[in-house]
Motif scaffolding. Sequence first.
Motif, short mmCIF file in Angstrom:
data_model
loop_
_atom_site.label_atom_id
_atom_site.label_comp_id
_atom_site.label_asym_id
_atom_site.label_seq_id
_atom_site.Cartn_x
_atom_site.Cartn_y
_atom_site.Cartn_z
N SER A 1 0.80 -1.22 0.00
CA SER A 1 0.00 0.00 0.00
C SER A 1 0.83 1.27 0.00
O SER A 1 0.39 2.32 -0.48
CB SER A 1 -0.95 0.02 1.20
OG SER A 1 -0.21 -0.01 2.41
N ASP A 2 2.09 1.20 0.50
CA ASP A 2 2.91 2.40 0.55
C ASP A 2 3.78 2.57 -0.69
O ASP A 2 4.55 3.52 -0.79
CB ASP A 2 3.79 2.41 1.80
CG ASP A 2 4.74 1.21 1.85
OD1 ASP A 2 4.55 0.26 1.05
OD2 ASP A 2 5.66 1.22 2.69
N GLU A 3 3.67 1.65 -1.66
CA GLU A 3 4.42 1.79 -2.91
C GLU A 3 3.78 2.83 -3.81
O GLU A 3 2.57 3.03 -3.78
CB GLU A 3 4.49 0.46 -3.66
CG GLU A 3 5.45 -0.55 -3.05
CD GLU A 3 5.72 -1.71 -3.99
OE1 GLU A 3 6.65 -1.62 -4.81
OE2 GLU A 3 4.99 -2.72 -3.89
N GLU A 4 4.62 3.49 -4.62
CA GLU A 4 4.11 4.44 -5.60
C GLU A 4 3.92 3.74 -6.93
O GLU A 4 4.79 2.99 -7.38
CB GLU A 4 5.10 5.60 -5.76
CG GLU A 4 4.59 6.70 -6.69
CD GLU A 4 5.56 7.85 -6.80
OE1 GLU A 4 5.39 8.85 -6.06
OE2 GLU A 4 6.50 7.76 -7.62
N THR A 5 2.79 3.96 -7.55
CA THR A 5 2.50 3.35 -8.85
C THR A 5 2.37 4.43 -9.91
O THR A 5 1.83 5.51 -9.64
CB THR A 5 1.22 2.48 -8.79
OG1 THR A 5 0.92 2.00 -10.11
CG2 THR A 5 0.03 3.25 -8.26
N GLN A 6 2.87 4.15 -11.10
CA GLN A 6 2.89 5.13 -12.19
C GLN A 6 2.04 4.62 -13.36
O GLN A 6 2.13 3.44 -13.73
CB GLN A 6 4.32 5.38 -12.69
CG GLN A 6 5.32 5.74 -11.61
CD GLN A 6 5.89 4.52 -10.91
OE1 GLN A 6 6.06 3.46 -11.51
NE2 GLN A 6 6.19 4.65 -9.63
N LEU A 7 1.25 5.50 -13.91
CA LEU A 7 0.45 5.19 -15.09
C LEU A 7 0.87 6.13 -16.20
O LEU A 7 0.67 7.34 -16.13
CB LEU A 7 -1.04 5.37 -14.79
CG LEU A 7 -1.99 5.26 -15.98
CD1 LEU A 7 -1.96 3.86 -16.58
CD2 LEU A 7 -3.42 5.62 -15.56
N PHE A 8 1.50 5.59 -17.24
CA PHE A 8 1.95 6.38 -18.38
C PHE A 8 0.84 6.42 -19.43
O PHE A 8 0.22 5.39 -19.74
CB PHE A 8 3.23 5.80 -18.96
CG PHE A 8 4.39 5.87 -18.01
CD1 PHE A 8 5.14 7.02 -17.89
CD2 PHE A 8 4.72 4.78 -17.21
CE1 PHE A 8 6.20 7.10 -17.00
CE2 PHE A 8 5.78 4.84 -16.32
CZ PHE A 8 6.52 6.01 -16.21
N ALA B 1 0.25 7.71 -8.05
CA ALA B 1 -0.53 7.58 -6.82
C ALA B 1 0.11 6.54 -5.93
O ALA B 1 0.88 5.68 -6.40
CB ALA B 1 -1.97 7.18 -7.13
N LYS B 2 -0.17 6.62 -4.64
CA LYS B 2 0.19 5.55 -3.74
C LYS B 2 -0.81 4.40 -3.93
O LYS B 2 -2.02 4.64 -4.13
CB LYS B 2 0.12 6.03 -2.29
CG LYS B 2 1.21 7.02 -1.91
CD LYS B 2 2.57 6.34 -1.82
CE LYS B 2 3.63 7.30 -1.29
NZ LYS B 2 4.97 6.67 -1.23
N VAL B 3 -0.32 3.18 -3.90
CA VAL B 3 -1.18 2.02 -4.13
C VAL B 3 -2.36 2.02 -3.16
O VAL B 3 -3.51 1.77 -3.53
CB VAL B 3 -0.38 0.72 -4.03
CG1 VAL B 3 -1.31 -0.50 -4.06
CG2 VAL B 3 0.64 0.63 -5.15
N GLY B 4 -2.08 2.29 -1.91
CA GLY B 4 -3.14 2.28 -0.90
C GLY B 4 -4.24 3.28 -1.20
O GLY B 4 -5.43 2.99 -1.02
N GLU B 5 -3.86 4.48 -1.65
CA GLU B 5 -4.85 5.50 -2.01
C GLU B 5 -5.70 5.04 -3.19
O GLU B 5 -6.93 5.20 -3.20
CB GLU B 5 -4.15 6.80 -2.38
CG GLU B 5 -3.44 7.51 -1.26
CD GLU B 5 -2.74 8.76 -1.75
OE1 GLU B 5 -2.79 9.78 -1.04
OE2 GLU B 5 -2.14 8.72 -2.84
#
Length: 430
Positions: free
Chosen positions: A266-273, A302-306
């Motif tokens: 949940s605290d990882e950052e995810t990127q959407l290109f 976004a943060k995965v948890g969010e």
Amino acid sequence: MAVEILESSLVLPGEETPKNGLWVSNLDLVAARGYTPTIYVYRSHGGPGAFSPEVLKAALAKALVPFYPLAGRLGFDRTGRVEISCTGEGARLITARSDSYTVDDFKDFAPTAEMRQKFVPAVDSADPPCIMLMLQATSLKCGGVVLGFAIHHLAFDGRGAALFIQTFSAIARGDSAAIATLPLPFLDRTILRARSPPSVLFDHRDCSSKVFQSGSPSPCVTANLKLSKDHLSILKRCCGAARVSTFRAIVAHIWRCTCIARGLASDEETQLFLPVDVRSRVKPPLPLNYMGNAGFRTKAVAKVGELVSNTLGFGAERVQTAIERVNDDYVKSFVDYLESVDLESLSKRGGMPNTSLCAISWLGMPMYDADFGWGEPEVMSRAQMYGSGFVYIMGGTKKDGEISVVIGLETDSMQRFKKIFYEEPSVVVA
């Protein structure tokens, strides 16, 4: 299941065409260096419109007159900058047959390296001096036909490819009325030339940083998932916005589902290109028939948890914010910024980390407007995915009105993703 090659030939333009170097823009040079492999699958109709290699060859020769850069080769100008050398050497046309495959074998087609190898031509390198267009026409056991296109990415983007295939197919079926309504390609790319002096008004390091890691793309499995009108209504309703776009709703759902399927913390950052077509976003607007790469890559974070704990509207808003920043000032500043970076390095493609996703929209493009005399294709798709984390969103045939989501994911994530994808978004939780 074998495919037998019958003939391979170079098709030249049917008339004399300009012999010159075609300048390409920074947006062309930053695009991935390679070929876009697509397939079109047709059911047998017999009669006068039955498959004829001679008709296809003659139509291609005529289509290469207005689209003459496709008959050239990738080359260099006097300064060493990559260009399209309009030599008129021709496009490659291969005819083949398969006594094993039928049209029904392509139902729910999902791209694989095996299918590309069998039905789409390939070359060893996409660097100069390479060919710009290759096409394989394979007749099937049932009488159907598969057309496999490999078009160099520096020739044009998806919208340009759609116009070429619309024109090519209209010529092949002898539809003079359709030919008269289709615009000629707009070939002058200098309208996207960097300004002199360059004026960089924004920090573009984030947009120009490499999406792809070094090395080969990670192994993945692919799926072609369908969304009905009912599915789309549910997704839009769960976004909570009165006028959320189809693309925003679908991409927000895919983004959320992949994070869960991959088991991201949940605290990882995810990127959407998100590659965005800038034709209507610059001033003055580019012609709709602009032949070149008019895509700008933006990014939502976004943060995965969010992303997982909020409603679907949270992801849709992040997508909208990322797209909205792509305006005239931002695009021109980015083109100017690219004057000072290593474009060759940025064009190299490797893998993506499993925290990232790249979603490409083919929605609104006339991808099924490709009747070569055998009717509308029953299947149109990429033949092979770049690797894990890539998603193509495209409309279906006129008959079904469905949306296709073609995705590549890590093997251990795909099964869970497919299950989550069809659950009500309101119950999709980690």
